[in-house]
Enzyme design. Structure first.
Site, PDB file in Angstrom:
ATOM      1  N   TYR A 145       0.701  -1.220   0.073  1.00  0.00           N
ATOM      2  CA  TYR A 145       0.008   0.086  -0.052  1.00  0.00           C
ATOM      3  C   TYR A 145       0.753   1.456   0.023  1.00  0.00           C
ATOM      4  CZ  TYR A 145      -5.183  -0.075  -0.124  1.00  0.00           C
ATOM      5  OH  TYR A 145      -6.404  -0.301  -0.641  1.00  0.00           O
TER       6      TYR A 145
ATOM      7  N   GLU B  88      -0.366   4.932  -0.504  1.00  0.00           N
ATOM      8  CA  GLU B  88      -1.043   5.818  -0.886  1.00  0.00           C
ATOM      9  C   GLU B  88      -0.372   7.140  -0.810  1.00  0.00           C
ATOM     10  OE1 GLU B  88      -4.835   6.417   1.405  1.00  0.00           O
ATOM     11  OE2 GLU B  88      -5.748   4.372   0.466  1.00  0.00           O
TER      12      GLU B  88
ATOM     13  N   ASP C 158      -5.898  12.779 -26.174  1.00  0.00           N
ATOM     14  CA  ASP C 158      -6.015  11.536 -25.632  1.00  0.00           C
ATOM     15  C   ASP C 158      -5.367  10.326 -26.637  1.00  0.00           C
ATOM     16  OD1 ASP C 158      -6.965   8.876 -25.142  1.00  0.00           O
ATOM     17  OD2 ASP C 158      -8.862   9.507 -24.611  1.00  0.00           O
TER      18      ASP C 158
ATOM     19  N   THR D 244      -3.484   5.203 -22.437  1.00  0.00           N
ATOM     20  CA  THR D 244      -3.358   3.994 -21.818  1.00  0.00           C
ATOM     21  C   THR D 244      -1.866   3.581 -21.727  1.00  0.00           C
ATOM     22  OG1 THR D 244      -3.770   3.043 -23.863  1.00  0.00           O
ATOM     23  CG2 THR D 244      -5.506   3.120 -22.510  1.00  0.00           C
TER      24      THR D 244
ATOM     25  N   LYS E 141      -2.690  -1.191 -25.295  1.00  0.00           N
ATOM     26  CA  LYS E 141      -2.753  -0.903 -26.766  1.00  0.00           C
ATOM     27  C   LYS E 141      -1.401  -0.954 -27.450  1.00  0.00           C
ATOM     28  CE  LYS E 141      -7.131   1.204 -25.576  1.00  0.00           C
ATOM     29  NZ  LYS E 141      -8.204   2.297 -25.684  1.00  0.00           N
TER      30      LYS E 141
ATOM     31  N   ARG F  66      -2.156  -3.161 -18.330  1.00  0.00           N
ATOM     32  CA  ARG F  66      -3.684  -2.406 -18.659  1.00  0.00           C
ATOM     33  C   ARG F  66      -3.882  -1.385 -17.538  1.00  0.00           C
ATOM     34  NH1 ARG F  66      -8.244  -3.512 -21.433  1.00  0.00           N
ATOM     35  NH2 ARG F  66      -7.091  -5.170 -22.367  1.00  0.00           N
TER      36      ARG F  66
END
Ligand code: PLP
Length: 453
Positions: free
Chosen positions: A73, A75, A219, A245, A248, A254
């Site tokens: 973790y 954050e 984008d 992304t 692709k 992903r």
């Protein structure tokens, strides 16, 4: 074409089984799930993956994304976390950030978005107040859901002014876009698409955005790898923010990432009381605005993908993607098929079946039976509904990752033609083609399945 002997078939099976050996623990713990992954692996190795947004990640990317970093973790951002024990993962995330900035020549990078859509959501939060106007392409015209589609948050929480390619020509008309922007005065303009086969002129978009005081957001989810390789113009010098992304064309895990300028060009107009600069606002919109803990295993895999994409080998790959797509387009045009915009400049093409009694959905189904996996898609000026459509979208990123070149594109065009000439009863011919597709695939085991050299 050389016909594969049974020996070669068993060679491919051996390769596939070999690539599955890394799931030995899964096989033991959860045989049901293991078998589903094995089935999907076999399917991917014996069909032509021609959905333009799909590709093959490398072994190295798969390993990083399956690593123990999934346990941590963290954050916050590198060297400013809300949890202890992050000394090592800080370096992982910083590496991904530094590589993203270097690869794209950007001032700032955020690598935490869980995927492309959350990256776009963060941009809305950082730039706009709910309800304000922005310009984007609707899904039926080649845009993405997050560019203002009515059932998406971007369409319900913000006000989309739609623009799109000319229904006759299939090309964007920059004069029309400028006129619309002058009339509507949007605060943000999206430039980017999921189904536009032509080059996007970022310089023209930037002129328009400056004239009307709008943020310009690129984008590049689909064409990220083409930009890295210099086979598509670079949006970074022209856009305030660029989202992408990492899967692709880029062949990473992903996930999503955001690049931006540090300073906000339009701060005095839209955010006069805001103490934070643009880069900080983007970071804050991602965390804590939208997300909790970053997926470090994915961020690590992203760092690997950025590293792989910085090589000459990757640039060669991206150039070949475009050459393959052009070749496929030329061969289909020669046989009398209509392509939206008349061809392609990038990694995808749209076959236009507006004049055909058969819908895009029907054709896509027939091609899938033949082992050519694509998707049905609206074409500009499409009279059919989005769940039926008059087009299919074909892309070359994945077949190029398998190592296919122009001669294989000629074969694929021939197969598409054979299926499309028997649409009244496609099954018999599709079954024949399915066999030939499998035989071709034997010679091109994809990354992640073929042995590492
Ligand atoms: C694929 C895509 C996205 C979103 O990606 P997801 O990872 O599927 O959320 C965003 N924008 C464009 C243009 C895309 O093609």
């Amino acid at each position: 074409m050389k016909r594969a002997s049974p020996v070669e078939l068993s060679d491919l099976n051996r390769l596939i089984e070999g690539s599955l050996s890394r799931y030995s623990a899964l096989r033991e713990t959860d045989p049901l799930l293991y078998e589903l992954i094995a089935e999907q692996t076999r399917a991917e190795a014996t069909t032509l993956k021609m959905i333009p947004s799909e590709n093959f990640a490398s072994y190295a990317v798969l390993e990083a994304s399956g690593s123990i970093l999934t346990n941590k973790y963290a954050e916050g951002y590198p060297f400013a976390r809300y949890y202890e024990g992050n000394e090592i993962v800080d370096q992982v995330e910083q590496l991904a950030i530094d590589r993203a900035k270097a690869l794209f020549g950007a001032e700032h990078a955020n690598v935490q978005p869980y995927s492309g859509s959350p990256a776009n959501q963060a941009v809305y939060r950082a730039l706009l107040r709910p309800g304000v106007k922005f310009m984007g392409m609707p899904v039926p015209e080649g845009g993405h859901l997050t560019h203002g589609w009515k059932v998406n948050f971007s369409g319900t929480d913000y006000y989309q002014i739609p623009y799109g390619p000319d229904p006759q020509t299939g090309w964007l008309d920059y004069d029309q876009i400028r006129d619309l922007a002058r009339k509507e005065r949007p605060q943000m303009i999206w430039v980017g698409a999921t189904a536009y086969p032509r080059i996007l002129d970022y310089e023209k978009f930037a002129e328009i955005a400056r004239e009307v005081d709008a943020y310009l957001v690129g984008d590049i989810a689909h064409i990220n790898g083409l930009i890295v390789a210099g086979v598509h113009p670079d949006p970074v010098p022209y856009c305030d923010v660029v989202t992408s992304t990492s899967h692709k064309l880029l062949r990473g895990p992903r996930a999503g990432f955001i690049l931006c300028r540090i300073e906000d060009r339009l701060k005095s107009l839209y955010h006069p009381d805001e103490p934070l600069n643009l880069a900080k606002r983007i970071d804050r919109a991602v965390f804590p605005g939208l997300q909790g803990g970053p997926h470090l295993q994915t961020i690590a895999a992203m760092a690997v993908a950025f590293h792989e994409a910085s090589t000459e080998e990757f640039r060669d790959y991206a150039r070949q993607v475009v050459r393959n797509c052009r070749r496929l387009a030329d061969r289909l045009l020669e046989r009398g098929y209509k392509l939206s915009s008349g061809g392609t400049d990038n990694h995808l093409l749209l076959m236009d079946f507006r004049d055909s009694p058969y819908s895009g959905k029907y054709v896509a189904r027939a091609l899938a039976q033949a082992g050519i996996i694509c998707n049905f898609n609206m074409v500009p000026g499409d009279p059919r509904r989005p769940m039926v459509t008059s087009g299919i979208r074909l892309g070359t990123p994945a077949v190029t990752s398998m190592g296919m070149k122009e001669p294989e594109m000629d074969l694929i065009a021939g197969w598409i033609d054979r299926v499309c000439r028997h649409l009244d009863d496609p099954t018999p011919v599709a079954q024949q083609v399915r066999q030939e597709v499998a035989e071709l695939c034997l010679q091109f085991p994809p990354p992640g399945i073929k042995p590492r050299q």
